[in-house]
Enzyme design. Structure first.
Site, PDB file in Angstrom:
ATOM      1  N   LYS A  12       1.784   3.732   7.432  1.00 16.53           N
ATOM      2  CA  LYS A  12       2.572   2.604   7.263  1.00 16.53           C
ATOM      3  C   LYS A  12       3.811   3.384   6.754  1.00 16.53           C
ATOM      4  O   LYS A  12       4.905   2.647   6.689  1.00 16.53           O
ATOM      5  CB  LYS A  12       2.317   1.750   6.177  1.00 16.53           C
ATOM      6  CG  LYS A  12       1.354   0.640   6.941  1.00 16.53           C
ATOM      7  CD  LYS A  12       1.898  -0.634   8.015  1.00 16.53           C
ATOM      8  CE  LYS A  12       0.976  -1.401   8.422  1.00 16.53           C
ATOM      9  NZ  LYS A  12       1.720  -2.639   9.089  1.00 16.53           N
TER      10      LYS A  12
ATOM     11  N   GLU B 235       0.968  -1.150   0.080  1.00 21.37           N
ATOM     12  CA  GLU B 235       0.006  -0.046   0.044  1.00 21.37           C
ATOM     13  C   GLU B 235       0.864   1.483  -0.030  1.00 21.37           C
ATOM     14  O   GLU B 235       0.371   2.281  -0.360  1.00 21.37           O
ATOM     15  CB  GLU B 235      -1.040   0.059   1.439  1.00 21.37           C
ATOM     16  CG  GLU B 235      -2.129  -1.010   0.980  1.00 21.37           C
ATOM     17  CD  GLU B 235      -3.119  -0.585   0.023  1.00 21.37           C
ATOM     18  OE1 GLU B 235      -3.547   0.835   0.203  1.00 21.37           O
ATOM     19  OE2 GLU B 235      -3.299  -1.291  -0.936  1.00 21.37           O
TER      20      GLU B 235
ATOM     21  N   TYR C  60      -4.172   4.464   6.126  1.00 17.08           N
ATOM     22  CA  TYR C  60      -3.397   3.355   6.460  1.00 17.08           C
ATOM     23  C   TYR C  60      -2.037   3.502   5.724  1.00 17.08           C
ATOM     24  O   TYR C  60      -1.049   3.012   6.467  1.00 17.08           O
ATOM     25  CB  TYR C  60      -4.085   2.089   5.883  1.00 17.08           C
ATOM     26  CG  TYR C  60      -3.347   0.830   6.067  1.00 17.08           C
ATOM     27  CD1 TYR C  60      -3.187   0.224   7.352  1.00 17.08           C
ATOM     28  CD2 TYR C  60      -2.882   0.393   4.769  1.00 17.08           C
ATOM     29  CE1 TYR C  60      -2.260  -1.020   7.246  1.00 17.08           C
ATOM     30  CE2 TYR C  60      -2.028  -0.726   4.655  1.00 17.08           C
ATOM     31  CZ  TYR C  60      -1.775  -1.591   5.954  1.00 17.08           C
ATOM     32  OH  TYR C  60      -1.244  -2.705   6.071  1.00 17.08           O
TER      33      TYR C  60
END
Ligand code: NDP
Ligand code: GDR
Length: 366
Positions: free
Chosen positions: A169, A143, A165
Site C-alpha cells: 500500500k 497500516e 500488505y
C-alpha cells in the site's frame, strides 16, 4: 452495451473492488446520487457478489444504472478495456488483497494486487486518454503507519509499514502522489483507519467476533479463537467512510486525507462489548504464559462464552496502536468523524449476525 450512450448526462463512476465491503456501500451512495456505476468483478468458480445481490435485483430503484464487468487488477489489458468502454468521471480504486495476516502468506500476490495494481490503474487512465477528465481515489490505509512513531496519526505522521500488505500500500500511496505531481492528475489518497459493518469480510477480527457471538448464542459454535487482544484500533462504520471517499473527489484540488474517528479501542474491549450485547459474559482461556487465565473445566465456565487465545493468529510483526487524527477531514471536507459510535457499530453488527444466523436470506437487509 454502449456504456456511454446510456449515461444520459449522468456522472459515471468506476469502482474496482466493488464486490467488497466498501464497494457495496459506495455503489449504493453513488447510485442514490444519480451516477451510472460500473464495477469490476473477478471471475470465480462460484457466486462471488452476495453484497451486491440487492442492487442487482431489478426491483432495486437504481438497478438499471449499475453494471458489472469482468477484469482483474493484475491484468493491465482488462483495465484499459473497461476504462475505454465506460469513460468514467470518477475512479475509485478499492480493489486489493486486503487481509494483513494473509499478506504474510502471499507477499508477492499482495504486492501485485495491492501495490503495483495502483500503477496499473493510473497508467491505464493515461493510456486511454482519461487523465484530464477522470478523478482518481486510492484506498490507502492506516497500516502505512505501522510501527508507532506518533499518536494520534495525521497526514504528517511518518510511515513505517509492518506487513507485506502495508509495504504494497505504501507503493500505491506514492504512485498516486507521483502521478499527481508528474502529470497533474486529480488523484487522492484516503488514508482510512479500520472501518467495519455487517458486510465486513468474515476473517477480519470484528466480524469474526460478531459472527461467533451469534453462533455461540445459538449453540452452533463452542468457542471463539483470537490472537492479539491488546492491539488497539480506531474503528468506524464503512458507510460513513465511503461518503468521505466521494467528498474527496468533489474538492477543487486533489489532496490526501486521514479518515478515522479519533478514538481507539483494544480487540479485547471490542469482544467484551459484542458478547455483552448478546447478554453473554466472557470466559477468557489461553495457554499459560500467553494469557493470565489457563484452560478451565466446563463446570467453572458455566453460562459464559469461551474465548480462547491462540498463537496461530499472532502476526510475525504487529501494528500495536492505531488512532487517527481526522482534523483535516473535519475542517476541509465538513465530515463528521463520530457519526456512528463504536457501541452503535457493535450493536448493528451483532444484531445483524444474530438475524442472519437464524434467517439465511436476512443478509439482503444488511
Ligand atoms: P474487501 O476485502 O472487502 O474487498 C476487496 C475487494 O478487492 C473485493 O471486491 C475483491 O474481489 C477485490 N480484489 C481483490 N483482488 C483483486 C484483483 N486482483 N483484481 C480485482 N479485484 C480484486 O476490502 P474492503 O472493502 O474492506 O476495503 C476496500 C479497500 O480499502 C481495500 O483496498 C483495502 O485494502 C482498503 N482499506 C480498507 C480498510 C478497512 O478497514 N476496511 C481500511 C483502509 C483501507 P473479490 O470479492 O472477488 O475477492
Ligand atoms: P487489520 O484488521 O489488520 O487492522 O487490517 P484485522 O481485523 O484483521 O485485525 C485487527 C487486529 O486484531 C488482531 N487480532 C485478530 N485479527 C484477525 N483478523 N483475526 C483474529 O483472530 C485476531 N485476533 C486478534 C490483529 O492482530 C490486529 O491487530 C484491516 C484491513 O481492513 C486492512 O485492509 C486495512 O488497511 C486496515 O484494517 C486499516
Amino acid at each position: 452495451m454502449d456504456a456511454q450512450s446510456s449515461t444520459q448526462g449522468r456522472r459515471v463512476a468506476l469502482i474496482t473492488g466493488v464486490t467488497g465491503q466498501d464497494g457495496s456501500y459506495l455503489s449504493e451512495l453513488l447510485l442514490a446520487k444519480g451516477y451510472v456505476v460500473h464495477g469490476l468483478k473477478r471471475r470465480s468458480s462460484s457466486y462471488n457478489h452476495p453484497r451486491l445481490e440487492h442492487i442487482l435485483d431489478p426491483e432495486y430503484p437504481d438497478s438499471e444504472r449499475f453494471h458489472l464487468h469482468y477484469a482483474d487488477l493484475t491484468d493491465f489489458s482488462s483495465l484499459c478495456k473497461v476504462l475505454r468502454l465506460t469513460k468514467p468521471d470518477e475512479v475509485y480504486n478499492l480493489g486489493a488483497q486486503s487481509h494483513v495476516q494473509v499478506s504474510f502468506e502471499l507477499p508477492q500476490y499482495t504486492a501485485e494486487a495491492s501495490g503495483v495494481a495502483v500503477m496499473h490503474m493510473l497508467e491505464a487512465i493515461r493510456t486511454t486518454g482519461l487523465e484530464r477528465s477522470a478523478r482518481f481515489y486510492q484506498a490507502s490505509t492506516s497500516e502505512l503507519y505501522g510501527k508507532v512513531h506518533e499518536v494520534p496519526q495525521s497526514e504528517e505522521t511518518p510511515f513505517h509499514p509492518r506487513s507485506p500488505y502495508g509495504v504494497a500500500k505504501l507503493y500505491g500511496f506514492w504512485a498516486v502522489k507521483n502521478y499527481r505531481e508528474a502529470y497533474d492528475m486529480f488523484a487522492c489518497n484516503g488514508i482510512l483507519f479500520n472501518h467495519e459493518s455487517p458486510r465486513r469480510g468474515e476473517i477480519f477480527v470484528t466480524r469474526k467476533i460478531t459472527m461467533a457471538v451469534a453462533k455461540i448464542k445459538l449453540g452452533r459454535q463452542e468457542c471463539l479463537m483470537l490472537g492479539n487482544l491488546d492491539a488497539q484500533r480506531d474503528w468506524g462504520h464503512a458507510r460513513d467512510y465511503v461518503y468521505c471517499m466521494w467528498l474527496m473527489l468533489q474538492q477543487e484540488e486533489p489532496e490526501d486525507f486521514v479518515i478515522g474517528t479519533g478514538i481507539t479501542t483494544t480487540v479485547r474491549k471490542f469482544a467484551e462489548l459484542a458478547f455483552a450485547r448478546a447478554g453473554m459474559p466472557i470466559h477468557w482461556e489461553g495457554p499459560p504464559g500467553v494469557t493470565e487465565v489457563g484452560v478451565v473445566s466446563e463446570g467453572e465456565r458455566k453460562g459464559q462464552a469461551v474465548v480462547r487465545i491462540s498463537p496461530k493468529y499472532f502476526r510475525p510483526s504487529e501494528v500495536d496502536l492505531l488512532l487517527g487524527d481526522p482534523t483535516k477531514a473535519r475542517t476541509k471536507l465538513g465530515w463528521n468523524p463520530q457519526k456512528t459510535s463504536l457501541q452503535q457499530l457493535v450493536n448493528e453488527m451483532v444484531d445483524a449476525d444474530v438475524d442472519m444466523a437464524t434467517n439465511p436470506r436476512a443478509y439482503l437487509k444488511y
